[in-house]
Structures are given as C-alpha cells and as structure tokens.
Scaffold this active site. Structure first.
Site, mmCIF file in Angstrom:
data_model
loop_
_atom_site.group_PDB
_atom_site.id
_atom_site.type_symbol
_atom_site.label_atom_id
_atom_site.label_comp_id
_atom_site.label_asym_id
_atom_site.label_seq_id
_atom_site.Cartn_x
_atom_site.Cartn_y
_atom_site.Cartn_z
ATOM 1 N N ASP A 1 11.811 -16.832 69.290
ATOM 2 C CA ASP A 1 11.073 -16.864 70.549
ATOM 3 C C ASP A 1 11.364 -15.596 71.353
ATOM 4 O O ASP A 1 12.321 -15.527 72.114
ATOM 5 C CB ASP A 1 11.475 -18.118 71.337
ATOM 6 C CG ASP A 1 10.696 -18.235 72.631
ATOM 7 O OD1 ASP A 1 9.908 -17.308 72.938
ATOM 8 O OD2 ASP A 1 10.881 -19.232 73.343
ATOM 9 N N ASN B 1 4.938 -30.019 69.339
ATOM 10 C CA ASN B 1 6.361 -30.252 69.626
ATOM 11 C C ASN B 1 6.544 -31.341 70.677
ATOM 12 O O ASN B 1 5.978 -31.255 71.775
ATOM 13 C CB ASN B 1 6.980 -28.976 70.209
ATOM 14 C CG ASN B 1 7.207 -27.905 69.176
ATOM 15 O OD1 ASN B 1 6.695 -27.994 68.057
ATOM 16 N ND2 ASN B 1 7.961 -26.890 69.535
ATOM 17 N N ILE B 2 7.356 -32.319 70.331
ATOM 18 C CA ILE B 2 7.601 -33.436 71.252
ATOM 19 C C ILE B 2 9.103 -33.722 71.314
ATOM 20 O O ILE B 2 9.722 -34.026 70.296
ATOM 21 C CB ILE B 2 6.819 -34.690 70.797
ATOM 22 C CG1 ILE B 2 5.312 -34.389 70.877
ATOM 23 C CG2 ILE B 2 7.185 -35.907 71.653
ATOM 24 C CD1 ILE B 2 4.417 -35.462 70.292
ATOM 25 N N SER C 1 17.133 -27.370 68.728
ATOM 26 C CA SER C 1 17.256 -26.174 69.565
ATOM 27 C C SER C 1 18.649 -25.582 69.345
ATOM 28 O O SER C 1 19.513 -26.206 68.702
ATOM 29 C CB SER C 1 17.091 -26.560 71.032
ATOM 30 O OG SER C 1 18.176 -27.402 71.403
ATOM 31 N N HIS D 1 3.893 -26.084 72.086
ATOM 32 C CA HIS D 1 5.159 -26.592 72.632
ATOM 33 C C HIS D 1 4.831 -27.457 73.853
ATOM 34 O O HIS D 1 3.688 -27.535 74.278
ATOM 35 C CB HIS D 1 6.047 -25.412 73.054
ATOM 36 C CG HIS D 1 6.716 -24.753 71.902
ATOM 37 N ND1 HIS D 1 8.067 -24.806 71.702
ATOM 38 C CD2 HIS D 1 6.201 -24.052 70.863
ATOM 39 C CE1 HIS D 1 8.363 -24.148 70.584
ATOM 40 N NE2 HIS D 1 7.246 -23.677 70.059
ATOM 41 N N HIS E 1 7.490 -27.416 79.153
ATOM 42 C CA HIS E 1 8.602 -28.263 78.715
ATOM 43 C C HIS E 1 9.030 -29.240 79.801
ATOM 44 O O HIS E 1 8.863 -28.970 80.986
ATOM 45 C CB HIS E 1 9.804 -27.395 78.321
ATOM 46 C CG HIS E 1 9.540 -26.570 77.096
ATOM 47 N ND1 HIS E 1 9.314 -25.226 77.138
ATOM 48 C CD2 HIS E 1 9.445 -26.933 75.794
ATOM 49 C CE1 HIS E 1 9.102 -24.780 75.907
ATOM 50 N NE2 HIS E 1 9.175 -25.794 75.069
ATOM 51 N N SER F 1 10.666 -34.490 75.032
ATOM 52 C CA SER F 1 10.912 -35.262 76.269
ATOM 53 C C SER F 1 10.503 -36.726 76.147
ATOM 54 O O SER F 1 11.186 -37.606 76.687
ATOM 55 C CB SER F 1 10.166 -34.627 77.445
ATOM 56 O OG SER F 1 10.652 -33.335 77.671
ATOM 57 N N ASP G 1 14.288 -24.570 66.671
ATOM 58 C CA ASP G 1 13.360 -24.519 67.802
ATOM 59 C C ASP G 1 13.868 -23.481 68.816
ATOM 60 O O ASP G 1 15.043 -23.496 69.186
ATOM 61 C CB ASP G 1 13.352 -25.932 68.427
ATOM 62 C CG ASP G 1 12.279 -26.120 69.468
ATOM 63 O OD1 ASP G 1 11.259 -25.414 69.417
ATOM 64 O OD2 ASP G 1 12.461 -27.010 70.340
HETATM 65 P P1 13P Z 1 8.420 -31.468 75.634
HETATM 66 O O1 13P Z 1 9.453 -31.184 76.677
HETATM 67 O O2 13P Z 1 7.049 -31.571 76.262
HETATM 68 O O3 13P Z 1 8.729 -32.652 74.802
HETATM 69 O O4 13P Z 1 8.344 -30.193 74.654
HETATM 70 C C1 13P Z 1 9.269 -30.052 73.614
HETATM 71 C C2 13P Z 1 9.203 -28.708 72.975
HETATM 72 O O5 13P Z 1 8.305 -27.933 73.161
HETATM 73 C C3 13P Z 1 10.303 -28.351 72.074
HETATM 74 O O6 13P Z 1 10.202 -27.024 71.645
HETATM 75 O O1 G3H Z 2 12.030 -26.664 74.101
HETATM 76 C C1 G3H Z 2 12.988 -27.309 74.468
HETATM 77 C C2 G3H Z 2 13.382 -28.525 73.711
HETATM 78 O O2 G3H Z 2 12.976 -29.680 74.389
HETATM 79 C C3 G3H Z 2 14.850 -28.511 73.428
HETATM 80 O O3 G3H Z 2 15.581 -28.694 74.594
HETATM 81 O O4 G3H Z 2 17.320 -26.886 74.624
HETATM 82 O O5 G3H Z 2 17.641 -29.051 75.884
HETATM 83 O O6 G3H Z 2 17.762 -29.021 73.387
HETATM 84 P P1 G3H Z 2 17.175 -28.388 74.625
HETATM 85 ZN ZN ZN Z 3 9.397 -25.658 73.049
#
Ligand code: 13P
Ligand code: G3H
Ligand code: ZN
Length: 342
Positions: free
Chosen positions: A121, A271-272, A57, A228, A195, A274, A99
């Site tokens: 985005d 996308n994973i 990100s 996502h 998210h 968390s 991301d």
């Molecule tokens: P999670 O918070 O469900 O892992 O999603 C991550 C994500 O979408 C990153 O762009």
């Molecule tokens: O979509 C969000 C991702 O989990 C990235 O999160 O902006 O805290 O790095 P972050």
């Molecule tokens: Zn995301």
C-alpha cells in the site's frame, strides 16, 4: 524460516480473480486476528462453496505472532480438507494475504513465511514513489508466484495507521500506467468506501462513485479491482452493542446492494473486517450482560464464532455472489498445475 505457500496447501489469487471476472462475483477477503474468526471464515466458506482470501494486517500479524500465523494458514487448509471429506463436500481454494503491507521488507517477510498474496500500500506516497515501491515488491513476489495488490487513491478514515479527513478518489487517468509499470495483479481503488464503523456522516446518503469504477473498468478491461472498507455496519449489531453498555454513535456502512452491484463488475475482491468485529462484540457484550456468572471464554467466544459464521455465510450468499464458485476455481487451479508440470 522460508516456507512457500504451496507447501501449506494455499493458493495465490490469480485463478480466483479470473473466475470472479468471468462469473461476475467478488471473492471475500475477511480479516482475522484469532482462531475463532478463522474457524468461522473457513467453515462458512466451505459450507457455501466459496473461494476465500483470509487476510491479516501488519497489526494482526504482530498480534497473532508470525510463526503461529504460518501454522494457522496450514491449519486452515487442513481443517477445510478434513471437514470437506467428512461432509462429502468439495474443497475450496484459500489464499493467505497481507493486508495493507507498508514496506518492501514486510512483504518479503510475509512471502518467506507462507503468504500467497501481498498488498503493498503505497497510496499515501507521491505517484512515482508508489509506482517504484510497488514494482519492487511485484518483482520479488512474482519470483515466488505470489500475487500482488497495489493501491491508487486514498480512503477517508484511518488507513494503515494514517488518517485522511476526506477521500482522494482514484484518478482513472493514472490506472493504465500504474498497472503496466508495476506489474500488479490487482488494484485497490478509492471510490467512497472507508475503513471502520463510521463511513458516512449523519444525514449523508451512502453512495459509492460507481462512475469512477466504470471509467477505470473501461480503461483496464478485465483487470481485477479491489474494494477496501466494504463493511455494511449492521444496525442490529450496533444496537445490541449500545443496548449492553457500548457507545457507538452515528455508525454507517456501505449498503449491501451497492456492494452487490460492484461485485458484478470488475471488482473481484471485497475487504470486510469491521462487520466481523461488530458481530463478535455484540454477542460477547450480550452474554456478559445476560449471563454475568459466565467466565469460561468458550462460553462467549463459541457463540461469537457462531454469529460470525452466519455473517460470512450471508455475505457470500447475498452480497458477494461467491457462493457456489469454488468448484470451477479449484478445477482451473488443477488444470493450471497440470499444464505447468508438463
Ligand atoms: P472495513 O473496515 O470496512 O471492514 O474494511 C476492511 C478493510 O478494508 C481491510 O483492508
Ligand atoms: O484495513 C484495515 C483492517 O481493518 C485491519 O485493521 O490494522 O486494525 O488490523 P487493523
Ligand atoms: Zn483496507
């Protein structure tokens, strides 16, 4: 600094998604911020012979440092190649993806520093503005053969430092116009994922709007779709965190069976983030609680890395269906390179 991703040994997502559509699986897109996460991702994907998208990100890019990240991208490829040679395994395709890119300038900066794929985005913008911004990024990215992900619809929760109380589901009637006008290579949609660790309220049945997904597929058949917010929020990790002093309440994620079903459809990228954060935190809290004398970071980051490895391996094998798919994609990438240099 202008570095093209091919000089780092990275690939864009085009062949990965073509393979995912053909094979009914989704390519894992795992977020990382640091060395241990990156090592776990690469080693798990190599062992399972899965293609992989390593993604950062904007916040992660600031955290890890953009220069260091470029070398981490290169290092990921070189480590993968060395490990593959040592183990007598095949090499796997690796894409480095931005991301939730939130501006044209950020996307350009990433493209110029070795990213092979970017997400712009614009989902929080009015439709016309989203389409215009996405087109501008796609035009620049495609000059460099970098692939682009756009987004329509807003996920509930915190997305891109903007929080939305409720989902704005993707409107299927907009997708044909959006993909043809913008030229994106993949489209992130909102069908009930979100998210973070709190995806559903207590008592709410976790359910994705697969009906919206199927209607989108009907309108843009074979077009790569991205999900996502697809962590499943493993109960054991949350319980371990809470047992050792954490305070995570009412966390809930997307059931793995629903992700598997989505992966069999046009969903090509899942996308994973968390889940990895939880697994790491659980292991570190456990070690801090059970071995209070420990103060060498390797003694808690090492086991956290190992726990992450098992998480990613299990996702590839049991959820995404991406295990074993790398050889075909590597073959397609090599064939494509041969055709293009003729
Ligand atoms: P999670 O918070 O469900 O892992 O999603 C991550 C994500 O979408 C990153 O762009
Ligand atoms: O979509 C969000 C991702 O989990 C990235 O999160 O902006 O805290 O790095 P972050
Ligand atoms: Zn995301």
């Amino acid at each position: 600094m202008n570095v093209h991703y091919t000089s780092l040994g990275l690939v864009n997502t085009r062949m990965m998604f073509a393979g995912a559509i053909r094979g009914g699986f989704a390519v894992p897109a795992y977020n990382f911020n640091n060395m241990e996460q990156l090592q776990a991702i690469i080693l798990a994907c190599l062992e399972t012979q899965s293609p992989v998208i390593i993604q950062v990100s904007k916040g992660a890019r600031d955290y890890a440092d953009r220069t260091l990240l470029l070398h981490m991208g290169r290092g990921a490829v070189e480590m993968m190649k060395r490990e593959a040679a040592e183990k007598g395994a095949g090499e796997i395709p690796i894409a480095l993806h931005l991301d939730h890119g939130d501006s044209y300038d950020l996307c350009v900066s990433c493209i110029e520093s070795g990213f092979s794929s970017v997400m712009i985005d614009g989902s929080h913008l009015p439709y016309e503005e989203n389409a215009t911004l996405t087109r501008k990024v796609a035009d620049f990215a495609h000059l460099h053969d970098v692939t682009v992900e756009g987004e329509l619809g807003i996920l509930a929760g915190v997305e891109d430092e903007v929080s939305a109380a409720a989902h704005t589901y993707t409107r299927p009637e907009e997708v044909e116009d959006f993909v043809s006008r913008t030229g994106v290579d993949s489209l992130a949609i909102s069908i009930g994922t979100s998210h973070g660790a709190y995806k559903f309220k207590a008592g709410q049945t976790p359910a994705l709007r697969l009906d919206i997904l199927h209607e989108i597929e009907r309108r843009i058949p074979g077009f790569p779709i991205v999900l996502h917010g697809s962590s499943s929020i493993p109960r054991e990790a949350v319980d371990t965190i809470n047992r050792y002093g954490g305070r995570l309440k009412d966390s809930a994620g997307i059931p793995e069976e629903q992700l598997r079903e989505a992966a069999r459809s046009a969903v090509c990228k899942i996308n994973i983030d968390s889940d990895g954060r939880l697994i790491m935190t659980a292991k570190i809290r456990e070690i801090f609680a059970l071995k209070p004398e420990e103060f060498d970071p390797r003694k808690y980051l090492g086991p956290a890395r190992e726990a992450l490895f098992f998480l990613y391996r299990s996702k590839n094998l049991k959820v995404l269906g991406s295990a074993g798919q790398a050889p075909e994609i590597m073959g397609a990438i090599k064939d494509d390179a041969l055709v293009n240099c003729r």
